[in-house]
Scaffold this motif. Structure first.
Motif, short mmCIF file in Angstrom:
data_model
loop_
_atom_site.label_atom_id
_atom_site.label_comp_id
_atom_site.label_asym_id
_atom_site.label_seq_id
_atom_site.Cartn_x
_atom_site.Cartn_y
_atom_site.Cartn_z
N LEU A 31 -5.81 -25.36 108.95
CA LEU A 31 -4.50 -25.57 109.10
C LEU A 31 -3.43 -24.72 108.80
O LEU A 31 -3.33 -23.98 108.14
N ARG A 32 -2.45 -24.81 109.94
CA ARG A 32 -1.41 -23.87 109.91
C ARG A 32 -0.02 -24.57 109.50
O ARG A 32 0.91 -23.95 109.22
N LEU A 33 0.07 -25.88 109.61
CA LEU A 33 1.47 -26.52 109.42
C LEU A 33 0.88 -27.98 108.59
O LEU A 33 0.15 -28.72 109.32
N LEU A 34 1.46 -28.17 107.61
CA LEU A 34 1.53 -29.63 107.09
C LEU A 34 3.05 -30.19 107.10
O LEU A 34 3.74 -29.69 106.38
N SER A 35 3.27 -31.15 107.70
CA SER A 35 4.67 -31.75 107.53
C SER A 35 4.44 -33.02 107.09
O SER A 35 3.74 -34.11 107.21
N ILE B 186 -6.26 -27.06 98.32
CA ILE B 186 -6.90 -27.24 99.55
C ILE B 186 -6.25 -26.75 100.77
O ILE B 186 -6.89 -26.98 101.87
N LEU B 187 -4.96 -25.97 100.64
CA LEU B 187 -4.53 -25.45 101.82
C LEU B 187 -4.87 -24.00 101.95
O LEU B 187 -4.61 -23.34 100.67
N PRO B 188 -4.88 -23.28 103.06
CA PRO B 188 -4.99 -21.70 103.11
C PRO B 188 -3.50 -21.52 102.74
O PRO B 188 -2.52 -22.00 103.17
N LYS B 189 -3.41 -20.17 102.20
CA LYS B 189 -2.00 -19.53 101.78
C LYS B 189 -1.17 -19.40 103.14
O LYS B 189 0.04 -19.73 102.90
N SER B 190 -1.76 -19.34 104.34
CA SER B 190 -0.83 -19.13 105.51
C SER B 190 -0.35 -20.28 106.13
O SER B 190 0.54 -20.31 106.80
N CYS B 191 -0.70 -21.38 105.49
CA CYS B 191 -0.19 -22.74 106.04
C CYS B 191 1.21 -22.99 105.67
O CYS B 191 1.44 -22.84 104.34
N ALA B 192 2.03 -23.49 106.49
CA ALA B 192 3.36 -23.62 106.10
C ALA B 192 3.57 -25.15 105.98
O ALA B 192 2.86 -26.05 106.20
N LEU B 193 4.63 -25.60 104.98
CA LEU B 193 4.69 -26.90 104.47
C LEU B 193 6.10 -27.13 104.83
O LEU B 193 7.14 -26.51 104.62
N CYS B 194 6.42 -28.44 105.47
CA CYS B 194 7.83 -28.71 105.92
C CYS B 194 8.14 -30.29 105.49
O CYS B 194 7.03 -31.05 105.64
N SER B 195 9.41 -30.59 105.35
CA SER B 195 9.51 -31.91 105.06
C SER B 195 10.90 -32.23 105.50
O SER B 195 11.75 -31.46 106.35
N SER C 62 7.83 -39.16 109.58
CA SER C 62 9.18 -39.43 109.05
C SER C 62 9.75 -40.70 109.95
O SER C 62 10.62 -40.91 110.54
N PRO C 63 9.11 -41.88 109.27
CA PRO C 63 9.65 -43.22 109.79
C PRO C 63 11.20 -43.16 109.31
O PRO C 63 11.63 -42.76 108.33
N ARG C 64 12.13 -43.83 110.24
CA ARG C 64 13.46 -43.96 110.03
C ARG C 64 13.64 -44.85 108.85
O ARG C 64 14.92 -44.58 108.30
N ILE C 65 12.98 -45.97 108.96
CA ILE C 65 13.30 -46.92 108.06
C ILE C 65 12.48 -46.90 106.74
O ILE C 65 11.20 -47.12 106.91
N GLY D 151 0.86 -34.09 110.42
CA GLY D 151 2.04 -34.72 110.11
C GLY D 151 1.59 -36.09 109.34
O GLY D 151 1.11 -37.04 110.12
N LEU D 152 1.78 -36.25 108.14
CA LEU D 152 1.39 -37.59 107.47
C LEU D 152 2.79 -37.81 106.60
O LEU D 152 3.49 -37.19 105.99
N TYR D 153 2.84 -39.37 106.45
CA TYR D 153 3.83 -39.92 105.51
C TYR D 153 3.09 -40.32 104.39
O TYR D 153 2.30 -41.47 104.60
N VAL D 154 3.23 -39.82 103.20
CA VAL D 154 2.32 -40.15 102.26
C VAL D 154 3.33 -40.11 101.19
O VAL D 154 4.29 -39.77 100.79
N ASN D 155 2.56 -40.97 99.64
CA ASN D 155 3.21 -41.28 98.53
C ASN D 155 2.66 -40.36 97.77
O ASN D 155 1.47 -40.34 96.95
N ALA D 156 3.49 -39.11 97.71
CA ALA D 156 3.18 -37.96 96.60
C ALA D 156 3.41 -38.37 95.13
O ALA D 156 3.83 -37.12 94.48
N SER D 157 3.95 -39.34 94.90
CA SER D 157 4.51 -39.69 93.51
C SER D 157 3.57 -40.46 92.86
O SER D 157 3.76 -40.64 91.58
#
Length: 498
Positions: A435-439, A458-467, A386-389, A414-420
């Motif tokens: 993996l339990r959490l992907l931010s 690619i993610l297990p169903k139990s893995c949480a996703l946050c943004s 989560s870069p501020r700029i 936690g990764l800053y990625v281009n998902a566009s």
């Protein structure tokens, strides 16, 4: 209370087994179990009353109500039978939490009358006192206490109460293992010499939290002799424009901090590098966290710090570099590149790595691959998600595919990625199974449907996703956040197509 049934299995009359069962039971079930028989009652009540709030204790002494001033007061004076009821439960309490709630002075005056007859909670081991009535902490402390957490607000009342409380700690709680003063407003009346004397009188300390402006060299040098101190944390001070730069010590003596394993301090990176490179630095660190202010930092400071810690602590397991200055855009800030971060690859024992910065880290897929290969034990990895700029991320979702085979133990990412952009090809046999959490923080996203389909593969169903974990959201953040929320909802459904 009913008697045990004659047909009750002998195993269900064994206190040790009942204790284990009740530990995993819901409170409602334990309330019912406490009414079965004497054996069940003792074990169920031991669980129910092991950790309680102070308000629950007050309920034993009689009903309470808010007064006209808003503080809590007894509706009537506690009677002898009320004290007897409290005594029946008080010895079961091991952890007491006194919450942020104003209490009328008469409440503690009533308790003083009981305390005069002996220790109020004879088996109390942990006290969490989050209240401004610090003059009353002594009502709960005694020699068996192992953990003490003291918190107060900026408008704390009589400072002499705080000073008296602290100065008496070695007398009343000599065997403390954990002392948390990190969120206590320590008044000026308590000098550094006073505090150093208090800490010197607590030789059993293993974990200590202090406000950042109190971990000065004088106190750091006093703590250096503690033979069993394992964890030392300084919190960020925000009151009265206080800075915490001149903390810890850069002139430690031989054999300082013989047992220190965890050190968390709030300093610029240059001073952190100086602390960690001194001749008599702590030798046993496995966790180091630095809370820095980026307005004071430059690329060479970051590079110097990373090089120092990777050179002197090759067995380090956890490294946090955290940014606390979220309100200022420094004019000369530069991106952190692979050149500055490369020394991290020496820390092959790392299990947790958290790097933050106002700008995105200038890393491409090949460089992420090199870092991942060098950290085979990594379990938690946050690379400035989560870069501020904001700027266009260098990395795409392909980075997740790369990490699958390189980081089999990865649990939090936690990764800053281009998902566009176009998603990588979907494969059904390669997943981030642990993996339990992907931010994804402030990562950009356009086609939420395609992203959801890819992540589901690619993610297990139990893995949480946050943004969007940043406290300052740009307008596009709200758009991205809604799309990521949609991805999380669809990814966790049982639908195969959407």
């Amino acid at each position: 209370m009913t008697m045990a049934f004659p047909s009750q299995p002998r195993a269900l009359q064994m206190p040790e087994l009942l204790h284990t069962i009740f530990q995993f039971s819901e409170p409602e079930d334990n309330y019912a179990s406490a009414r079965v028989c004497k054996t069940w009652s003792n074990e169920a009540l031991a669980i129910l009353w092991r950790s309680v709030m102070f308000d629950v204790v007050l309920d034993l002494l009689g009903p309470t109500t808010p007064s006209a001033a808003g503080d809590l007061v007894f509706v009537r004076c506690p009677q002898p039978e009320d004290w007897s009821r409290l005594d029946h439960y008080a010895w079961r309490i091991h952890h007491l939490d006194v919450p942020w709630q104003p209490y009328h002075p008469s409440v503690f005056q009533h308790i003083v009358s009981l305390r005069s007859r002996g220790i109020l909670f004879p088996n109390l081991e942990a006290l969490d006192f989050n209240n401004n009535d610090l003059g009353n902490v002594h009502l709960f402390t005694h020699a068996k206490l192992k953990t003490l957490i003291l918190q107060s607000a900026d408008d704390v009342g009589e400072p002499l109460h705080t000073k008296t409380l602290l100065l008496h700690l070695p007398l009343e709680t000599y065997h403390l293992h954990t002392l948390n003063l990190g969120f206590l407003l320590i008044p000026e009346e308590v000098s550094h010499l006073d505090l150093a004397s208090v800490l010197q009188g607590l030789p059993a300390l293993k974990t200590l939290w202090l406000p950042g402006d109190r971990l000065v060299p004088q106190i750091a040098n006093t703590l250096a002799w503690h033979p069993v101190l394992e964890c030392l944390v300084s919190t960020v001070v925000t009151h009265a424009n206080t800075t915490t730069w001149d903390v810890f010590s850069t002139s430690l003596e031989l054999d300082s901090y013989p047992s220190l394993k965890q050190l968390e301090i709030a300093v610029p990176l240059d001073r952190a590098a100086l602390i960690l490179s001194q001749t008599h630095r702590p030798r046993c660190l496995v966790l180091f966290a630095v809370k820095c202010y980026w307005s004071e930092e430059f690329v060479d400071s970051y590079a110097r710090f990373i090089d120092v810690i990777s050179s002197h602590y090759p067995k380090l397991e956890t490294l946090f570099v955290e940014n606390n200055d979220v309100y200022q855009d420094p004019p000369n800030l530069q991106q952190m590149t692979f050149l500055e971060l490369r020394p991290i690859m020496r820390l092959s024992a790392l299990r947790q790595l958290v790097l933050t910065h106002p700008l995105q880290l200038d890393l491409d897929l090949g460089q992420i691959t090199e870092i991942a290969k060098a950290l085979p034990s990594i379990e938690s990895l946050f690379l400035n998600e989560s870069p501020r700029i904001l700027s266009v991320p260098n990395l795409t979702m392909t980075a997740l595919v790369t990490l699958i085979s390189l980081c089999p133990k990865l649990e939090v990412l936690g990764l800053y990625v281009n998902a566009s952009v176009t998603m990588p090809p979907i494969t059904n046999d390669r997943t981030l199974a642990s993996l339990r959490l992907l931010s994804v923080g402030r990562s950009s996203i356009v086609d939420a449907r395609a992203v959801a389909r890819f992540l589901k593969s690619i993610l297990p169903k139990s893995c949480a996703l946050c943004s969007n974990t940043t406290p300052h959201r740009a307008p596009e953040d709200y758009v991205y956040s809604r799309r990521w929320d949609w991805v999380e909802k669809k990814r966790s459904t049982k639908e195969s197509r959407y």
